[in-house]
Design a protein around this motif. Structure first.
Motif, PDB file in Angstrom:
ATOM      1  N   GLU A   6       0.829  -1.206   0.000  1.00 42.30           N
ATOM      2  CA  GLU A   6       0.000   0.000   0.000  1.00 42.30           C
ATOM      3  C   GLU A   6       0.866   1.261   0.000  1.00 42.30           C
ATOM      4  O   GLU A   6       0.590   2.232  -0.683  1.00 42.30           O
ATOM      5  N   TRP A   7       1.961   1.225   0.763  1.00 42.12           N
ATOM      6  CA  TRP A   7       2.867   2.367   0.824  1.00 42.12           C
ATOM      7  C   TRP A   7       3.463   2.646  -0.552  1.00 42.12           C
ATOM      8  O   TRP A   7       3.496   3.779  -1.009  1.00 42.12           O
ATOM      9  N   TRP A   8       3.918   1.583  -1.222  1.00 44.81           N
ATOM     10  CA  TRP A   8       4.506   1.758  -2.558  1.00 44.81           C
ATOM     11  C   TRP A   8       3.466   2.260  -3.540  1.00 44.81           C
ATOM     12  O   TRP A   8       3.761   3.087  -4.403  1.00 44.81           O
ATOM     13  N   ARG A   9       2.231   1.768  -3.423  1.00 42.56           N
ATOM     14  CA  ARG A   9       1.160   2.213  -4.312  1.00 42.56           C
ATOM     15  C   ARG A   9       0.916   3.712  -4.112  1.00 42.56           C
ATOM     16  O   ARG A   9       0.740   4.455  -5.069  1.00 42.56           O
ATOM     17  N   VAL A  11       3.088   5.946  -3.001  1.00 44.67           N
ATOM     18  CA  VAL A  11       4.239   6.680  -3.542  1.00 44.67           C
ATOM     19  C   VAL A  11       4.157   6.751  -5.062  1.00 44.67           C
ATOM     20  O   VAL A  11       4.348   7.813  -5.661  1.00 44.67           O
ATOM     21  N   ARG A  12       3.840   5.614  -5.696  1.00 46.79           N
ATOM     22  CA  ARG A  12       3.728   5.601  -7.166  1.00 46.79           C
ATOM     23  C   ARG A  12       2.639   6.552  -7.635  1.00 46.79           C
ATOM     24  O   ARG A  12       2.809   7.265  -8.612  1.00 46.79           O
ATOM     25  N   TYR A  13       1.503   6.543  -6.948  1.00 47.45           N
ATOM     26  CA  TYR A  13       0.383   7.414  -7.329  1.00 47.45           C
ATOM     27  C   TYR A  13       0.798   8.881  -7.204  1.00 47.45           C
ATOM     28  O   TYR A  13       0.506   9.686  -8.081  1.00 47.45           O
ATOM     29  N   ALA A  14       1.500   9.233  -6.123  1.00 46.52           N
ATOM     30  CA  ALA A  14       1.944  10.612  -5.924  1.00 46.52           C
ATOM     31  C   ALA A  14       2.897  11.039  -7.037  1.00 46.52           C
ATOM     32  O   ALA A  14       2.815  12.155  -7.548  1.00 46.52           O
ATOM     33  N   ILE A  15       3.805  10.149  -7.432  1.00 48.11           N
ATOM     34  CA  ILE A  15       4.757  10.469  -8.501  1.00 48.11           C
ATOM     35  C   ILE A  15       4.019  10.658  -9.820  1.00 48.11           C
ATOM     36  O   ILE A  15       4.302  11.597 -10.571  1.00 48.11           O
ATOM     37  N   GLU A  16       3.039   9.794 -10.103  1.00 48.82           N
ATOM     38  CA  GLU A  16       2.270   9.929 -11.341  1.00 48.82           C
ATOM     39  C   GLU A  16       1.500  11.241 -11.353  1.00 48.82           C
ATOM     40  O   GLU A  16       1.422  11.916 -12.379  1.00 48.82           O
ATOM     41  N   GLU A  17       0.911  11.609 -10.215  1.00 46.79           N
ATOM     42  CA  GLU A  17       0.184  12.879 -10.123  1.00 46.79           C
ATOM     43  C   GLU A  17       1.126  14.043 -10.403  1.00 46.79           C
ATOM     44  O   GLU A  17       0.774  14.984 -11.100  1.00 46.79           O
ATOM     45  N   GLU A  18       2.338  13.974  -9.863  1.00 48.94           N
ATOM     46  CA  GLU A  18       3.305  15.047 -10.061  1.00 48.94           C
ATOM     47  C   GLU A  18       3.677  15.163 -11.538  1.00 48.94           C
ATOM     48  O   GLU A  18       3.759  16.260 -12.078  1.00 48.94           O
ATOM     49  N   HIS A  19       3.874  14.018 -12.207  1.00 51.95           N
ATOM     50  CA  HIS A  19       4.207  14.037 -13.636  1.00 51.95           C
ATOM     51  C   HIS A  19       3.064  14.644 -14.439  1.00 51.95           C
ATOM     52  O   HIS A  19       3.294  15.410 -15.371  1.00 51.95           O
ATOM     53  N   ARG A  20       1.827  14.304 -14.065  1.00 50.86           N
ATOM     54  CA  ARG A  20       0.671  14.868 -14.763  1.00 50.86           C
ATOM     55  C   ARG A  20       0.625  16.376 -14.583  1.00 50.86           C
ATOM     56  O   ARG A  20       0.341  17.112 -15.523  1.00 50.86           O
ATOM     57  N   THR A  21       0.905  16.840 -13.382  1.00 51.41           N
ATOM     58  CA  THR A  21       0.879  18.281 -13.107  1.00 51.41           C
ATOM     59  C   THR A  21       1.950  19.002 -13.910  1.00 51.41           C
ATOM     60  O   THR A  21       1.686  20.047 -14.508  1.00 51.41           O
ATOM     61  N   VAL A  22       3.153  18.441 -13.945  1.00 57.16           N
ATOM     62  CA  VAL A  22       4.251  19.053 -14.702  1.00 57.16           C
ATOM     63  C   VAL A  22       3.902  19.101 -16.185  1.00 57.16           C
ATOM     64  O   VAL A  22       4.124  20.104 -16.859  1.00 57.16           O
ATOM     65  N   ARG A  23       3.307  18.020 -16.704  1.00 59.22           N
ATOM     66  CA  ARG A  23       2.926  17.975 -18.111  1.00 59.22           C
ATOM     67  C   ARG A  23       1.853  19.025 -18.401  1.00 59.22           C
ATOM     68  O   ARG A  23       1.915  19.730 -19.405  1.00 59.22           O
ATOM     69  N   LEU A  24       0.878  19.166 -17.501  1.00 60.56           N
ATOM     70  CA  LEU A  24      -0.192  20.149 -17.681  1.00 60.56           C
ATOM     71  C   LEU A  24       0.378  21.560 -17.688  1.00 60.56           C
ATOM     72  O   LEU A  24       0.033  22.375 -18.557  1.00 60.56           O
ATOM     73  N   ILE A  25       1.279  21.861 -16.760  1.00 62.19           N
ATOM     74  CA  ILE A  25       1.895  23.193 -16.711  1.00 62.19           C
ATOM     75  C   ILE A  25       2.685  23.443 -17.985  1.00 62.19           C
ATOM     76  O   ILE A  25       2.640  24.532 -18.557  1.00 62.19           O
ATOM     77  N   GLY A  26       3.403  22.436 -18.463  1.00 64.97           N
ATOM     78  CA  GLY A  26       4.169  22.578 -19.704  1.00 64.97           C
ATOM     79  C   GLY A  26       3.274  22.886 -20.894  1.00 64.97           C
ATOM     80  O   GLY A  26       3.589  23.762 -21.711  1.00 64.97           O
TER      81      GLY A  26
END
Length: 50
Positions: A6-9, A11-26
């Motif tokens: 669950e912890w890894w899930r 962390v992975r979800y948070a990283i994916e959200e961050e990538h989505r945010t960076v892509r949206l800002i770009g």
């Protein structure tokens, strides 16, 4: 400290959200830059300083 799945899930979800945010800002920055260039071209290119 034992790390469960669950912890890894989380962390992975948070990283994916961050990538989505960076892509949206770009994308938004790119679209904004294109719009600015089009506005400058349509109004004639004259820059006044001072």
């Amino acid at each position: 400290m034992k790390l469960d799945r669950e912890w890894w899930r989380t962390v992975r979800y948070a990283i994916e959200e961050e990538h989505r945010t960076v892509r949206l800002i770009g994308v938004l920055v790119t679209v904004g830059a294109i719009m600015a260039v089009l506005i400058i071209i349509s109004n004639g290119f004259s820059v006044t300083i001072g």
